[in-house]
Design a protein around this motif. Structure first.
Motif, PDB file in Angstrom:
ATOM      1  N   ARG A 119       0.841  -1.194   0.000  1.00 30.63           N
ATOM      2  CA  ARG A 119       0.000   0.000   0.000  1.00 30.63           C
ATOM      3  C   ARG A 119       0.876   1.244   0.000  1.00 30.63           C
ATOM      4  O   ARG A 119       1.764   1.372   0.833  1.00 30.63           O
ATOM      5  CB  ARG A 119      -0.885   0.010   1.263  1.00 30.63           C
ATOM      6  CG  ARG A 119      -1.836   1.210   1.366  1.00 30.63           C
ATOM      7  CD  ARG A 119      -2.066   1.627   2.820  1.00 30.63           C
ATOM      8  NE  ARG A 119      -0.802   1.961   3.455  1.00 30.63           N
ATOM      9  CZ  ARG A 119      -0.190   3.131   3.345  1.00 30.63           C
ATOM     10  NH1 ARG A 119      -0.732   4.116   2.669  1.00 30.63           N
ATOM     11  NH2 ARG A 119       0.978   3.339   3.916  1.00 30.63           N
ATOM     12  N   GLU A 120       0.615   2.120  -0.963  1.00 31.49           N
ATOM     13  CA  GLU A 120       1.359   3.373  -1.017  1.00 31.49           C
ATOM     14  C   GLU A 120       0.376   4.512  -1.176  1.00 31.49           C
ATOM     15  O   GLU A 120      -0.660   4.359  -1.825  1.00 31.49           O
ATOM     16  CB  GLU A 120       2.326   3.382  -2.204  1.00 31.49           C
ATOM     17  CG  GLU A 120       3.490   2.432  -2.028  1.00 31.49           C
ATOM     18  CD  GLU A 120       4.412   2.431  -3.238  1.00 31.49           C
ATOM     19  OE1 GLU A 120       5.507   2.993  -3.138  1.00 31.49           O
ATOM     20  OE2 GLU A 120       4.025   1.866  -4.272  1.00 31.49           O
ATOM     21  N   ASN A 121       0.703   5.643  -0.616  1.00 28.61           N
ATOM     22  CA  ASN A 121      -0.144   6.825  -0.776  1.00 28.61           C
ATOM     23  C   ASN A 121      -0.263   7.151  -2.259  1.00 28.61           C
ATOM     24  O   ASN A 121       0.745   7.316  -2.946  1.00 28.61           O
ATOM     25  CB  ASN A 121       0.445   8.008  -0.021  1.00 28.61           C
ATOM     26  CG  ASN A 121       0.545   7.727   1.475  1.00 28.61           C
ATOM     27  OD1 ASN A 121      -0.291   7.025   2.033  1.00 28.61           O
ATOM     28  ND2 ASN A 121       1.579   8.264   2.118  1.00 28.61           N
ATOM     29  N   GLY A 122      -1.478   7.183  -2.768  1.00 29.82           N
ATOM     30  CA  GLY A 122      -1.682   7.482  -4.179  1.00 29.82           C
ATOM     31  C   GLY A 122      -1.364   6.344  -5.128  1.00 29.82           C
ATOM     32  O   GLY A 122      -1.386   6.522  -6.342  1.00 29.82           O
ATOM     33  N   GLY A 123      -1.066   5.168  -4.602  1.00 31.89           N
ATOM     34  CA  GLY A 123      -0.675   4.040  -5.452  1.00 31.89           C
ATOM     35  C   GLY A 123      -1.858   3.414  -6.186  1.00 31.89           C
ATOM     36  O   GLY A 123      -3.018   3.714  -5.908  1.00 31.89           O
ATOM     37  N   ASP A 124      -1.522   2.531  -7.135  1.00 27.23           N
ATOM     38  CA  ASP A 124      -2.535   1.844  -7.939  1.00 27.23           C
ATOM     39  C   ASP A 124      -2.683   0.415  -7.438  1.00 27.23           C
ATOM     40  O   ASP A 124      -1.810  -0.420  -7.654  1.00 27.23           O
ATOM     41  CB  ASP A 124      -2.115   1.860  -9.412  1.00 27.23           C
ATOM     42  CG  ASP A 124      -3.039   1.023 -10.281  1.00 27.23           C
ATOM     43  OD1 ASP A 124      -4.155   0.688  -9.833  1.00 27.23           O
ATOM     44  OD2 ASP A 124      -2.633   0.694 -11.414  1.00 27.23           O
ATOM     45  N   ILE A 125      -3.797   0.142  -6.796  1.00 31.80           N
ATOM     46  CA  ILE A 125      -4.007  -1.165  -6.185  1.00 31.80           C
ATOM     47  C   ILE A 125      -4.268  -2.243  -7.235  1.00 31.80           C
ATOM     48  O   ILE A 125      -4.170  -3.430  -6.951  1.00 31.80           O
ATOM     49  CB  ILE A 125      -5.180  -1.076  -5.176  1.00 31.80           C
ATOM     50  CG1 ILE A 125      -5.111  -2.192  -4.139  1.00 31.80           C
ATOM     51  CG2 ILE A 125      -6.523  -1.090  -5.881  1.00 31.80           C
ATOM     52  CD1 ILE A 125      -6.163  -2.059  -3.040  1.00 31.80           C
ATOM     53  N   THR A 126      -4.583  -1.838  -8.477  1.00 29.65           N
ATOM     54  CA  THR A 126      -4.888  -2.836  -9.507  1.00 29.65           C
ATOM     55  C   THR A 126      -3.633  -3.339 -10.219  1.00 29.65           C
ATOM     56  O   THR A 126      -3.723  -4.142 -11.130  1.00 29.65           O
ATOM     57  CB  THR A 126      -5.850  -2.272 -10.572  1.00 29.65           C
ATOM     58  OG1 THR A 126      -5.183  -1.253 -11.333  1.00 29.65           O
ATOM     59  CG2 THR A 126      -7.108  -1.701  -9.942  1.00 29.65           C
ATOM     60  N   GLY A 141      -3.903  -6.681  -2.235  1.00 25.88           N
ATOM     61  CA  GLY A 141      -4.235  -5.275  -2.065  1.00 25.88           C
ATOM     62  C   GLY A 141      -3.434  -4.610  -0.956  1.00 25.88           C
ATOM     63  O   GLY A 141      -3.688  -3.455  -0.604  1.00 25.88           O
ATOM     64  N   GLY A 142      -2.490  -5.348  -0.390  1.00 23.98           N
ATOM     65  CA  GLY A 142      -1.649  -4.807   0.665  1.00 23.98           C
ATOM     66  C   GLY A 142      -0.201  -5.166   0.368  1.00 23.98           C
ATOM     67  O   GLY A 142       0.261  -5.011  -0.758  1.00 23.98           O
ATOM     68  N   TYR A 172     -11.272   5.111  -1.759  1.00 25.63           N
ATOM     69  CA  TYR A 172     -10.485   4.649  -2.910  1.00 25.63           C
ATOM     70  C   TYR A 172     -10.996   3.289  -3.376  1.00 25.63           C
ATOM     71  O   TYR A 172     -11.192   3.052  -4.562  1.00 25.63           O
ATOM     72  CB  TYR A 172      -8.998   4.580  -2.546  1.00 25.63           C
ATOM     73  CG  TYR A 172      -8.160   3.952  -3.634  1.00 25.63           C
ATOM     74  CD1 TYR A 172      -7.919   4.631  -4.832  1.00 25.63           C
ATOM     75  CD2 TYR A 172      -7.627   2.670  -3.488  1.00 25.63           C
ATOM     76  CE1 TYR A 172      -7.167   4.048  -5.845  1.00 25.63           C
ATOM     77  CE2 TYR A 172      -6.868   2.082  -4.501  1.00 25.63           C
ATOM     78  CZ  TYR A 172      -6.645   2.779  -5.681  1.00 25.63           C
ATOM     79  OH  TYR A 172      -5.908   2.194  -6.684  1.00 25.63           O
ATOM     80  N   TYR A 222     -10.129   1.450   1.870  1.00 27.80           N
ATOM     81  CA  TYR A 222      -8.977   2.342   1.850  1.00 27.80           C
ATOM     82  C   TYR A 222      -9.521   3.736   1.577  1.00 27.80           C
ATOM     83  O   TYR A 222     -10.261   3.953   0.610  1.00 27.80           O
ATOM     84  CB  TYR A 222      -7.987   1.969   0.749  1.00 27.80           C
ATOM     85  CG  TYR A 222      -7.052   0.834   1.099  1.00 27.80           C
ATOM     86  CD1 TYR A 222      -6.225   0.886   2.214  1.00 27.80           C
ATOM     87  CD2 TYR A 222      -6.975  -0.296   0.283  1.00 27.80           C
ATOM     88  CE1 TYR A 222      -5.347  -0.152   2.519  1.00 27.80           C
ATOM     89  CE2 TYR A 222      -6.107  -1.338   0.574  1.00 27.80           C
ATOM     90  CZ  TYR A 222      -5.288  -1.261   1.688  1.00 27.80           C
ATOM     91  OH  TYR A 222      -4.432  -2.282   1.984  1.00 27.80           O
ATOM     92  N   ARG A 251      -3.140   7.473   2.274  1.00 30.07           N
ATOM     93  CA  ARG A 251      -4.156   6.433   2.141  1.00 30.07           C
ATOM     94  C   ARG A 251      -4.162   5.577   3.404  1.00 30.07           C
ATOM     95  O   ARG A 251      -3.123   5.109   3.848  1.00 30.07           O
ATOM     96  CB  ARG A 251      -3.885   5.562   0.921  1.00 30.07           C
ATOM     97  CG  ARG A 251      -4.923   4.458   0.723  1.00 30.07           C
ATOM     98  CD  ARG A 251      -4.726   3.740  -0.595  1.00 30.07           C
ATOM     99  NE  ARG A 251      -4.899   4.652  -1.724  1.00 30.07           N
ATOM    100  CZ  ARG A 251      -4.516   4.392  -2.966  1.00 30.07           C
ATOM    101  NH1 ARG A 251      -3.946   3.240  -3.247  1.00 30.07           N
ATOM    102  NH2 ARG A 251      -4.703   5.277  -3.929  1.00 30.07           N
TER     103      ARG A 251
END
Lengths: 395, 137
Positions: free
Chosen positions: A255-262, A382-383, B65, B88, B96
């Protein structure tokens, strides 16, 4: 880059039973190693490399060699969840190429079914605090919910539907029904219906964590197995045709701030593996991709380069992932974690079925299969997770 | 009253965050060397490695999100809750955070990606730390 053939899979064994009260996880590991060595025509004393994720109460690098009664020159205890075995194969390939060992063994054993371990729905436990647990445990996110959050975002961004994702469950169940060990597994684990399934069956199964349905989730089984990887000199004298390791990639994502979870770690490990192997995704005959859930496969097909980001839903439609579909690649021809076995860390089975396909021994044999990719995922999609990619070729 | 799992201490990275929760503050960090927003809390900047981090207080506003609605959780702390939403949340300050969504009748129908939400601190039946959760605005 030219393909380098320095190391090969020469022996395999998959523990056939998925509910087995007669053995311990550690016994599954040791007995599988013996059978994989026999499959190769090698002996206990030939082993000089030990790769172990530390599962099965074996004591990892400190304990497993003693239990087995071997004295390896290389001990690698990389432990990155379910893809530990792709990492082990990658390391064995390097270590063998460097001359550090000649006969490497990887093993796995788990009693997740008989011990009734709720892998996907256990949720957080009150335990000692850690920097991650203290920020996540209060919210009750299960392992399945974590993957489900990836699915929701994928649907939101790309319009992916459950109907499309269900195709992955349908194809792997079709493969499972051709695999007697998988059929026995589903019977032993008391599946409600041991038969081929339709997209409608998936949609009508109950939702475990929105938007993932029961038939989009892997089973929890017992099981294990072992794999023998040997140098090219050793591989010349083994009983079966060697399955060559051509390339590998390793990566992590979180998980990153502003990251793309897909996007998963496969977006990094996949291109590295394909580049080292000197092949492209469209050449791949068999894709063994960790099917913890349907969404896992969808994301990884994209990240490995089989299709563009966001297009996996369309890509898997129309039965494309079936073993006998002309376009290919065939997906999880053993039945996968969805319908054959998932004792918690499925990565070893991705390599085992790849080897069976490239030897011509699968129960859903892809005609003339020459190239396979195994991609494992450990941890939470997702993590925090790791991805390991291994590209293999027939002899 | 809610009875969520509590953070467990001693744990040096998250202690200050949870002390903030007791005071109704949603705390995050920003690097004094490179301005990167750091979350979840720790003692170094994840972009440059500096240990010169400033603690800040978020306005607590953000958007969903992604989310899931958990329908089955065998952990005793959650087994009796019924369906509940985990998510999230992207806070406006640029971090986040995993959290829960409260204040919706049916979470399977009433939570949306992109929905604006506001933090609130949910008192717990047992345990001294109120838990920051989010409610649609």
């Amino acid at each position: 880059m030219a393909q380098e053939r320095e190391a090969a899979i020469v022996g395999i064994h998959e523990w056939p039973k998925r509910v087995d009260r007669s053995v311990s996880a550690l016994q599954i590991k040791a007995r599988s190693i013996a059978r994989a060595l026999d499959d190769a025509g090698l002996s206990w004393g030939d082993v000089d490399g030990l790769y172990d994720a530390g599962e099965g109460a074996g004591g990892g690098g400190l304990g497993l060699a003693a239990y087995l009664g071997i004295k390896p020159r290389v001990i690698d205890t990389t432990s990155v969840g379910g893809t530990s075995y792709e990492f082990h194969a990658a390391h064995a390939m390097r270590d063998i190429a460097a001359g550090r060992c000649n006969v490497a063994v990887l093993s796995y054993g788990s009693k997740a079914a008989t011990e009734r371990i709720p892998i996907g729905t256990g949720g957080p436990r009150a335990a000692g605090g850690s920097w991650q647990a203290n920020m996540e445990n209060p919210y009750g996110s299960t392992l399945i919910a974590n993957y489900a959050m990836v699915a929701h975002r994928h649907m939101h961004e790309y319009g992916t539907t459950t109907e499309q994702l269900a195709e992955i469950s349908v194809a792997t169940r079709a493969h499972a029904m051709r695999n007697p060990d998988a059929v026995q597994a589903m019977n032993d684990l008391q599946f409600a219906d041991v038969r081929e399934i339709s997209v409608e069956d998936v949609l009508e199964s109950r939702i475990v964590a929105d938007p993932l349905h029961l038939l989009e989730c892997c089973m929890v089984s017992d099981g294990g197995g072992a794999l023998v990887i040997a140098s090219k000199d050793v591989a010349r004298g083994t009983k079966k045709k060697p399955v060559w390791l051509l390339g590998s990639g390793e990566a992590t994502k979180y998980r990153e701030n502003g990251g793309d979870i897909t996007t998963s770690a496969a977006a990094q490990s996949g291109p590295e593996a394909f580049a080292q192997a000197g092949v492209t995704p469209d050449e791949i005959d068999v894709a063994m991709i960790y099917d913890s859930f349907t969404i896992t496969v969808a994301v990884m097909l994209e990240d490995l380069g089989f299709c563009k980001k966001g297009e996996a839903g369309e890509y898997v439609s129309g039965g494309r992932m079936r073993w006998d579909h002309a376009d290919g690649p065939a997906l999880n021809t053993d039945g996968g974690g969805l319908s054959s076995n998932h004792p918690g860390m499925r990565g070893l089975f991705l390599l085992l079925e790849s080897a069976r396909q490239l030897r011509g021994e699968s129960t859903s044999q892809v005609e003339g299969a020459r190239l396979a990719v195994a991609h494992g995922n450990g941890g939470l999609l997702g993590g925090t997770h790791c991805g390991g990619t291994v590209i293999m070729a027939a002899d | 009253m809610a009875n969520r799992l509590q953070p467990v201490f001693p744990e040096q990275d998250t202690e200050h965050f949870w002390e903030g929760a007791k005071q109704g503050e949603l705390r995050y960090q920003q690097c004094n060397a490179c301005d990167t927003v750091v979350f979840t809390p720790r003692a170094h900047c994840t972009a440059c490695g500096s240990d010169d981090l400033a603690w800040k207080v978020s306005a607590g506003a953000g958007e969903v999100y992604t989310y899931s609605v958990v329908r089955q959780n065998r952990s005793p702390a959650f087994a009796d809750l019924g369906a509940y939403a985990v998510a999230y949340i992207d806070l406006d300050e640029g971090f986040r955070m995993m959290s829960g969504i409260v204040g919706v009748g049916d979470p399977t129908q009433e939570v949306r990606i992109g929905m604006r939400v506001q933090v609130e601190f949910e008192p717990q039946e047992s345990g001294e730390y109120p838990i920051p959760v989010f409610r649609p605005v």
